[in-house]
Design a protein around this motif. Structure first.
Motif, PDB file in Angstrom:
ATOM      1  N   PHE A 162      29.886  67.593  31.098  1.00 47.68           N
ATOM      2  CA  PHE A 162      29.295  67.470  32.431  1.00 47.68           C
ATOM      3  C   PHE A 162      29.319  68.807  33.167  1.00 47.68           C
ATOM      4  N   LEU A 163      30.470  69.455  33.187  1.00 48.71           N
ATOM      5  CA  LEU A 163      30.582  70.725  33.903  1.00 48.71           C
ATOM      6  C   LEU A 163      29.707  71.802  33.270  1.00 48.71           C
ATOM      7  N   SER A 164      29.573  71.773  31.959  1.00 44.10           N
ATOM      8  CA  SER A 164      28.756  72.771  31.271  1.00 44.10           C
ATOM      9  C   SER A 164      27.269  72.598  31.584  1.00 44.10           C
ATOM     10  N   GLN A 165      26.843  71.356  31.783  1.00 50.07           N
ATOM     11  CA  GLN A 165      25.430  71.079  32.060  1.00 50.07           C
ATOM     12  C   GLN A 165      25.091  71.162  33.543  1.00 50.07           C
ATOM     13  N   GLN A 166      26.078  70.922  34.388  1.00 55.25           N
ATOM     14  CA  GLN A 166      25.861  70.933  35.836  1.00 55.25           C
ATOM     15  C   GLN A 166      25.666  72.358  36.329  1.00 55.25           C
ATOM     16  N   THR A 175      27.471  81.647  43.029  1.00 52.69           N
ATOM     17  CA  THR A 175      28.399  82.786  42.935  1.00 52.69           C
ATOM     18  C   THR A 175      29.848  82.302  43.011  1.00 52.69           C
ATOM     19  N   ILE A 176      30.283  81.891  44.187  1.00 52.07           N
ATOM     20  CA  ILE A 176      31.688  81.515  44.408  1.00 52.07           C
ATOM     21  C   ILE A 176      32.091  80.291  43.588  1.00 52.07           C
ATOM     22  N   LEU A 177      31.357  79.200  43.731  1.00 45.53           N
ATOM     23  CA  LEU A 177      31.744  77.949  43.071  1.00 45.53           C
ATOM     24  C   LEU A 177      31.559  78.012  41.553  1.00 45.53           C
ATOM     25  N   ALA A 178      30.554  78.713  41.104  1.00 40.80           N
ATOM     26  CA  ALA A 178      30.306  78.816  39.666  1.00 40.80           C
ATOM     27  C   ALA A 178      31.468  79.503  38.950  1.00 40.80           C
ATOM     28  N   GLN A 179      32.069  80.482  39.593  1.00 42.95           N
ATOM     29  CA  GLN A 179      33.219  81.162  39.004  1.00 42.95           C
ATOM     30  C   GLN A 179      34.389  80.199  38.831  1.00 42.95           C
ATOM     31  N   GLY A 180      34.655  79.418  39.869  1.00 41.08           N
ATOM     32  CA  GLY A 180      35.737  78.435  39.798  1.00 41.08           C
ATOM     33  C   GLY A 180      35.456  77.366  38.767  1.00 41.08           C
ATOM     34  N   LYS A 181      34.188  76.990  38.641  1.00 42.59           N
ATOM     35  CA  LYS A 181      33.820  75.976  37.646  1.00 42.59           C
ATOM     36  C   LYS A 181      34.106  76.473  36.236  1.00 42.59           C
ATOM     37  N   CYS A 182      33.811  77.722  35.968  1.00 39.93           N
ATOM     38  CA  CYS A 182      34.089  78.301  34.641  1.00 39.93           C
ATOM     39  C   CYS A 182      35.583  78.254  34.324  1.00 39.93           C
ATOM     40  N   GLN A 183      36.398  78.524  35.329  1.00 43.59           N
ATOM     41  CA  GLN A 183      37.850  78.458  35.139  1.00 43.59           C
ATOM     42  C   GLN A 183      38.281  77.030  34.809  1.00 43.59           C
ATOM     43  N   ASN A 184      37.670  76.057  35.479  1.00 50.39           N
ATOM     44  CA  ASN A 184      38.008  74.655  35.219  1.00 50.39           C
ATOM     45  C   ASN A 184      37.541  74.212  33.836  1.00 50.39           C
ATOM     46  N   ILE A 185      36.405  74.700  33.391  1.00 51.51           N
ATOM     47  CA  ILE A 185      35.932  74.390  32.042  1.00 51.51           C
ATOM     48  C   ILE A 185      36.908  74.935  31.010  1.00 51.51           C
ATOM     49  N   ASN A 186      37.349  76.167  31.217  1.00 50.72           N
ATOM     50  CA  ASN A 186      38.312  76.775  30.282  1.00 50.72           C
ATOM     51  C   ASN A 186      39.628  76.000  30.265  1.00 50.72           C
ATOM     52  N   PHE A 187      40.055  75.532  31.430  1.00 52.16           N
ATOM     53  CA  PHE A 187      41.285  74.734  31.506  1.00 52.16           C
ATOM     54  C   PHE A 187      41.137  73.467  30.674  1.00 52.16           C
TER      55      PHE A 187
END
Length: 208
Positions: A162-166, A175-187
């Motif tokens: 879901f996060l990868s497709q969203q 910019t701001i939120l996309a960076q945090g999302k990448c961190q959450n995907i890695n987690f």
């Protein structure tokens, strides 16, 4: 002010027993969404007049859970239309509000900048440290309201997908939120790797 009246009305709706039982889509979530709308709007320099219908849509966007879980956006838009029409608010502004609300249906399809702001505000947590905690609340809500049970591995896989497709729509989101999302995907990916390795080790031990 109209926004204050909307706030009081929606807080009353979202304080009903059925909404209190919601683990994720409750009054706390709606308050967060409204705060997120203001954060995005401020970062983009959007005017108060532009933001007014977006904030109003934010307050109404989950009130439809009182009527239906899977079609709540439709009923949320109806609640908003009925309330704002009774206040003799301009129909063109009411249309912005209802369009914004309906745009939050997954997969999100915002039709204008106002809707883009609401859509990003609604899933703001995907790009923040709040994601893990809020995600567990959503899992609990799906179990209670949809009778959907997930094992840890399948839940992680579902959320990684879901996060990868969203994707976010506003400049702030991209910019701001996309960076945090990448961190959450890695987690999530790292957690899935650990679970997979642990399960594999147990299987080898049992076969030894």
């Amino acid at each position: 002010m109209l926004i204050d009246e909307v706030k009081s009305y929606c807080e009353e709706l979202l304080s009903s027993q059925s909404c209190k039982e919601m683990s994720f889509h409750n009054l706390e979530h709606t308050r967060d969404v409204v705060a997120n709308i203001k954060t995005i709007g401020k970062s983009m320099g959007l005017s108060a007049s532009f933001m007014e219908p977006v904030i109003i849509a934010g307050w109404f966007h989950d009130t439809g859970f009182l009527k239906s879980y899977k079609e709540h956006e439709k009923y949320s838009a109806v609640f908003a239309y009925q309330f704002l029409s009774a206040k003799d608010w301009p129909i063109e502004k009411i249309k912005i509000v209802t369009n914004c609300i309906q745009s939050t249906h997954m997969p999100q399809e915002p039709c204008c900048l106002e809707a883009e702001v609401l859509c990003d505000a609604d899933i703001f947590h995907l790009g923040t440290s709040k994601f893990i905690g809020r995600n567990q609340l959503l899992r609990k809500e799906w179990e209670e309201k949809l009778q959907q049970q997930y094992g840890e591995e399948s839940w992680l896989q579902l959320n990684i997908q879901f996060l990868s497709q969203q994707h976010f729509f506003t400049r702030y989101g991209r910019t701001i939120l996309a960076q945090g999302k990448c961190q959450n995907i890695n987690f999530l990916k790292n957690k899935l790797i650990k679970i997979t390795k642990s399960a594999s080790a147990k299987m080898k031990a049992n076969c030894a």
